[in-house]
Design an enzyme around this catalytic site. Structure first.
Site, PDB file in Angstrom:
ATOM      1  N   PRO A  57       5.917  -3.378 -23.706  1.00 39.36           N
ATOM      2  CG  PRO A  57       3.895  -4.528 -23.647  1.00 39.36           C
ATOM      3  CD  PRO A  57       4.857  -3.762 -22.793  1.00 39.36           C
ATOM      4  CG  ASN A  58       4.077  -2.257 -29.027  1.00 37.72           C
ATOM      5  OD1 ASN A  58       4.195  -3.090 -29.910  1.00 37.72           O
ATOM      6  ND2 ASN A  58       3.001  -2.172 -28.265  1.00 37.72           N
ATOM      7  NE  ARG A 114       4.844   2.339 -29.915  1.00 38.75           N
ATOM      8  CZ  ARG A 114       4.623   2.366 -28.611  1.00 38.75           C
ATOM      9  NH1 ARG A 114       5.622   2.518 -27.766  1.00 38.75           N
ATOM     10  NH2 ARG A 114       3.414   2.233 -28.155  1.00 38.75           N
ATOM     11  CE1 TYR A 156       5.000   6.807 -26.903  1.00 40.32           C
ATOM     12  CE2 TYR A 156       4.375   5.961 -29.055  1.00 40.32           C
ATOM     13  CZ  TYR A 156       4.090   6.174 -27.714  1.00 40.32           C
ATOM     14  OH  TYR A 156       2.893   5.751 -27.199  1.00 40.32           O
ATOM     15  CG  ASN A 159       7.872   3.652 -20.814  1.00 38.73           C
ATOM     16  OD1 ASN A 159       6.680   3.372 -20.657  1.00 38.73           O
ATOM     17  ND2 ASN A 159       8.301   4.433 -21.794  1.00 38.73           N
ATOM     18  CB  ALA A 182       0.212  -0.984 -23.729  1.00 39.06           C
ATOM     19  CD  GLU A 191       3.823   5.349 -13.971  1.00 35.21           C
ATOM     20  OE1 GLU A 191       3.563   5.393 -12.735  1.00 35.21           O
ATOM     21  OE2 GLU A 191       2.940   5.378 -14.840  1.00 35.21           O
ATOM     22  CG  HIS A 201       4.390   7.113 -19.020  1.00 29.82           C
ATOM     23  ND1 HIS A 201       4.160   5.831 -19.452  1.00 29.82           N
ATOM     24  CD2 HIS A 201       4.016   7.166 -17.723  1.00 29.82           C
ATOM     25  CE1 HIS A 201       3.648   5.135 -18.444  1.00 29.82           C
ATOM     26  NE2 HIS A 201       3.553   5.917 -17.384  1.00 29.82           N
ATOM     27  NE  ARG A 216      -0.334   9.492 -26.825  1.00 32.23           N
ATOM     28  CZ  ARG A 216       0.329   8.346 -27.014  1.00 32.23           C
ATOM     29  NH1 ARG A 216       1.322   8.000 -26.190  1.00 32.23           N
ATOM     30  NH2 ARG A 216       0.015   7.557 -28.020  1.00 32.23           N
TER      31      ARG A 216
HETATM   32  C1  DQA Z   1       4.172   5.206 -23.138  1.00 36.96           C
HETATM   33  C2  DQA Z   1       2.720   5.695 -23.111  1.00 36.96           C
HETATM   34  C3  DQA Z   1       1.757   4.527 -23.137  1.00 36.96           C
HETATM   35  O1  DQA Z   1       0.405   4.995 -23.094  1.00 36.96           O
HETATM   36  C4  DQA Z   1       1.925   3.725 -24.409  1.00 36.96           C
HETATM   37  O2  DQA Z   1       1.089   2.591 -24.400  1.00 36.96           O
HETATM   38  C5  DQA Z   1       3.347   3.344 -24.668  1.00 36.96           C
HETATM   39  C6  DQA Z   1       4.417   4.273 -24.334  1.00 36.96           C
HETATM   40  C7  DQA Z   1       5.178   6.372 -23.249  1.00 36.96           C
HETATM   41  O3  DQA Z   1       6.354   6.129 -23.041  1.00 36.96           O
HETATM   42  O4  DQA Z   1       4.797   7.509 -23.553  1.00 36.96           O
HETATM   43  O5  DQA Z   1       3.623   2.315 -25.271  1.00 36.96           O
HETATM   44  O6  DQA Z   1       4.445   4.516 -21.936  1.00 36.96           O
END
Ligand code: DQA
Length: 145
Positions: A11-12, A19, A24, A75, A78, A99, A101, A108
């Site tokens: 998501p997002n 964003r 990011y 990735n 959330a 994985e 991020h 954070r």
């Molecule tokens: C994320 C970190 C997550 O906590 C967050 O919800 C994201 C992006 C990252 O790529 O740093 O949407 O996965």
């Protein structure tokens, strides 16, 4: 057939580049796709990058990857911190899982410190910006060599 790495994004992440760029960065998911494809090509690997805002879609893509992917880079965004369903789906996949991020989640909020997906991931990248996907691709090539 060329082995393919599925690069799944939660998501997002469709808004990557727009964003919260302070966290990011300014690069987009298209930039990520291009970098991963280039690294894959040099290593004899195909790439398929996908993004969804829907948990069930991510689960369905992981099921599809069981038949068609040599490895998964994910990735989960959330969903990392909430989704037993994504973990359970990854547990049905037999190849390597990395994985990623973009941000350094451990620096954070406390709720970002736990990852369900890390219970399955063979490697975890955090805090390398979008370069983390490129590093994951290189490691994937090494694992599949
Ligand atoms: C994320 C970190 C997550 O906590 C967050 O919800 C994201 C992006 C990252 O790529 O740093 O949407 O996965």
């Amino acid at each position: 057939m060329t082995p393919t790495i599925h690069i799944l994004n939660g998501p997002n992440l469709n808004l990557l580049g727009k964003r919260q760029p302070d966290i990011y960065g300014h690069d987009t998911l298209e930039d990520v796709a291009a970098q991963c494809a280039e690294i894959g090509q040099a290593a004899g690997l195909g790439t398929l990058l996908r993004q969804s805002n829907w948990e069930g879609q991510i689960v369905d893509w992981i099921h599809e990857a069981r038949e068609t992917a040599a490895g998964i880079i994910i990735n989960p965004a959330a969903l990392t911190h909430t989704s037993v369903a994504v973990l359970d789906a990854l547990n049905t996949f037999e190849g390597p899982v990395i994985e990623v991020h973009i941000s350094q989640v451990h620096k954070r909020e406390a709720f970002r410190h736990h990852s369900f997906v890390s219970h399955r991931a063979d490697a975890v990248m955090a805090g390398f910006g979008i370069h983390g996907y490129a590093l994951a691709m290189r490691h994937m090539a090494h694992l599949l060599d």
